[in-house]
Design an enzyme around this catalytic site. Structure first.
Site, PDB file in Angstrom:
ATOM      1  N   ASP A  30       0.851  -1.196   0.000  1.00 33.94           N
ATOM      2  CA  ASP A  30       0.000   0.000   0.000  1.00 33.94           C
ATOM      3  C   ASP A  30       0.888   1.247   0.000  1.00 33.94           C
ATOM      4  O   ASP A  30       1.882   1.325   0.718  1.00 33.94           O
ATOM      5  CB  ASP A  30      -0.922   0.004   1.227  1.00 33.94           C
ATOM      6  CG  ASP A  30      -2.086   0.969   1.057  1.00 33.94           C
ATOM      7  OD1 ASP A  30      -3.234   0.503   0.950  1.00 33.94           O
ATOM      8  OD2 ASP A  30      -1.853   2.196   1.011  1.00 33.94           O
ATOM      9  N   ILE A  31       0.512   2.231  -0.811  1.00 34.14           N
ATOM     10  CA  ILE A  31       1.303   3.456  -0.945  1.00 34.14           C
ATOM     11  C   ILE A  31       1.220   4.314   0.321  1.00 34.14           C
ATOM     12  O   ILE A  31       2.088   5.160   0.568  1.00 34.14           O
ATOM     13  CB  ILE A  31       0.820   4.251  -2.193  1.00 34.14           C
ATOM     14  CG1 ILE A  31       1.904   5.175  -2.715  1.00 34.14           C
ATOM     15  CG2 ILE A  31      -0.462   5.015  -1.914  1.00 34.14           C
ATOM     16  CD1 ILE A  31       1.582   5.791  -4.075  1.00 34.14           C
ATOM     17  N   GLY A  92     -15.360   3.630   3.411  1.00 31.47           N
ATOM     18  CA  GLY A  92     -14.185   4.378   2.973  1.00 31.47           C
ATOM     19  C   GLY A  92     -13.512   3.795   1.752  1.00 31.47           C
ATOM     20  O   GLY A  92     -12.345   4.084   1.487  1.00 31.47           O
ATOM     21  N   HIS A  99     -10.302  -5.481  -3.234  1.00 32.33           N
ATOM     22  CA  HIS A  99      -8.990  -5.834  -2.692  1.00 32.33           C
ATOM     23  C   HIS A  99      -9.116  -6.153  -1.215  1.00 32.33           C
ATOM     24  O   HIS A  99     -10.014  -5.661  -0.531  1.00 32.33           O
ATOM     25  CB  HIS A  99      -7.981  -4.690  -2.905  1.00 32.33           C
ATOM     26  CG  HIS A  99      -8.501  -3.352  -2.507  1.00 32.33           C
ATOM     27  ND1 HIS A  99      -9.365  -2.633  -3.313  1.00 32.33           N
ATOM     28  CD2 HIS A  99      -8.313  -2.604  -1.399  1.00 32.33           C
ATOM     29  CE1 HIS A  99      -9.683  -1.502  -2.707  1.00 32.33           C
ATOM     30  NE2 HIS A  99      -9.060  -1.462  -1.537  1.00 32.33           N
ATOM     31  N   HIS A 101      -7.108  -5.772   2.230  1.00 31.66           N
ATOM     32  CA  HIS A 101      -5.978  -5.189   2.956  1.00 31.66           C
ATOM     33  C   HIS A 101      -5.421  -6.269   3.882  1.00 31.66           C
ATOM     34  O   HIS A 101      -6.182  -6.959   4.576  1.00 31.66           O
ATOM     35  CB  HIS A 101      -6.438  -4.006   3.821  1.00 31.66           C
ATOM     36  CG  HIS A 101      -6.966  -2.835   3.061  1.00 31.66           C
ATOM     37  ND1 HIS A 101      -6.226  -1.688   2.861  1.00 31.66           N
ATOM     38  CD2 HIS A 101      -8.160  -2.619   2.464  1.00 31.66           C
ATOM     39  CE1 HIS A 101      -6.951  -0.809   2.177  1.00 31.66           C
ATOM     40  NE2 HIS A 101      -8.140  -1.351   1.927  1.00 31.66           N
TER      41      HIS A 101
HETATM   42  P1  AMP Z   1      -9.713   1.284  -0.120  1.00 35.80           P
HETATM   43  O1  AMP Z   1      -9.796   2.638   0.535  1.00 35.80           O
HETATM   44  O2  AMP Z   1     -10.150   0.143   0.733  1.00 35.80           O
HETATM   45  O3  AMP Z   1     -10.389   1.300  -1.477  1.00 35.80           O
HETATM   46  O4  AMP Z   1      -8.163   1.006  -0.354  1.00 35.80           O
HETATM   47  C1  AMP Z   1      -7.431   1.569  -1.400  1.00 35.80           C
HETATM   48  C2  AMP Z   1      -5.995   1.568  -0.978  1.00 35.80           C
HETATM   49  O5  AMP Z   1      -5.195   1.778  -2.120  1.00 35.80           O
HETATM   50  C3  AMP Z   1      -5.624   2.669   0.029  1.00 35.80           C
HETATM   51  O6  AMP Z   1      -5.138   2.082   1.232  1.00 35.80           O
HETATM   52  C4  AMP Z   1      -4.544   3.461  -0.702  1.00 35.80           C
HETATM   53  O7  AMP Z   1      -3.513   3.912   0.145  1.00 35.80           O
HETATM   54  C5  AMP Z   1      -4.046   2.462  -1.729  1.00 35.80           C
HETATM   55  N1  AMP Z   1      -3.449   3.031  -2.918  1.00 35.80           N
HETATM   56  C6  AMP Z   1      -3.917   4.066  -3.644  1.00 35.80           C
HETATM   57  N2  AMP Z   1      -3.097   4.296  -4.694  1.00 35.80           N
HETATM   58  C7  AMP Z   1      -2.089   3.373  -4.621  1.00 35.80           C
HETATM   59  C8  AMP Z   1      -0.934   3.083  -5.406  1.00 35.80           C
HETATM   60  N3  AMP Z   1      -0.626   3.790  -6.504  1.00 35.80           N
HETATM   61  N4  AMP Z   1      -0.133   2.083  -5.006  1.00 35.80           N
HETATM   62  C9  AMP Z   1      -0.405   1.366  -3.904  1.00 35.80           C
HETATM   63  N5  AMP Z   1      -1.491   1.579  -3.128  1.00 35.80           N
HETATM   64  C10 AMP Z   1      -2.321   2.574  -3.471  1.00 35.80           C
END
Ligand code: AMP
Length: 113
Positions: A30-31, A92, A99, A101
């Site tokens: 995760d970024i 959120g 996905h 987490h």
């Molecule tokens: P959600 O809020 O459950 O949809 O999770 C989306 C996740 O994607 C968040 O935790 C973000 O930090 C992560 N995210 C967004 N852009 C990227 C990226 N380019 N690379 C890795 N993770 C990302």
């Protein structure tokens, strides 16, 4: 259909570290990590969110769940880990490509925020 963020990552259009891949799913870091280890596991064939899954996705979803402990072990999470699936605005959800987490590496609190 426009590619999702995770499809762009898989296609190398957005940089990321792919830490796991098998025939149905892949995982990245995760970024914006919320714990020392924070991975995102997603299906290669996208579904928007878990409430958009169909019975024919059962095998893929089962394989994804079986991949979770493999990724946790690979990430050194011997003391435990948490999985989270955010579904819809109240949860959120920000990336409409389902996905899981995978979080760990510190004591996680309950209930979550
Ligand atoms: P959600 O809020 O459950 O949809 O999770 C989306 C996740 O994607 C968040 O935790 C973000 O930090 C992560 N995210 C967004 N852009 C990227 C990226 N380019 N690379 C890795 N993770 C990302």
């Amino acid at each position: 259909m426009e590619k999702t963020l995770f499809q762009k990552i898989l296609d190398g259009e957005i940089p990321s570290e792919i830490i796991y891949r098998d025939d149905v799913c892949a995982a990245i870091k995760d970024i914006n990590p919320q714990a020392p280890v924070h991975a995102l596991l997603f299906p290669i064939k996208p579904i928007a969110r878990i409430d958009a899954a169909n019975p024919e996705d059962a095998e893929m979803l089962g394989k994804m769940l079986l991949a979770v402990p493999k990724i946790a072990k690979q990430c050194g999470l011997e003391k435990g880990f948490r999985t989270v699936i955010n579904n819809g605005p109240d949860a959120g959800e920000t990336v409409p490509h389902m996905h899981i987490h995978i979080l760990g590496g510190r004591q996680l609190h309950w209930p979550p925020g």
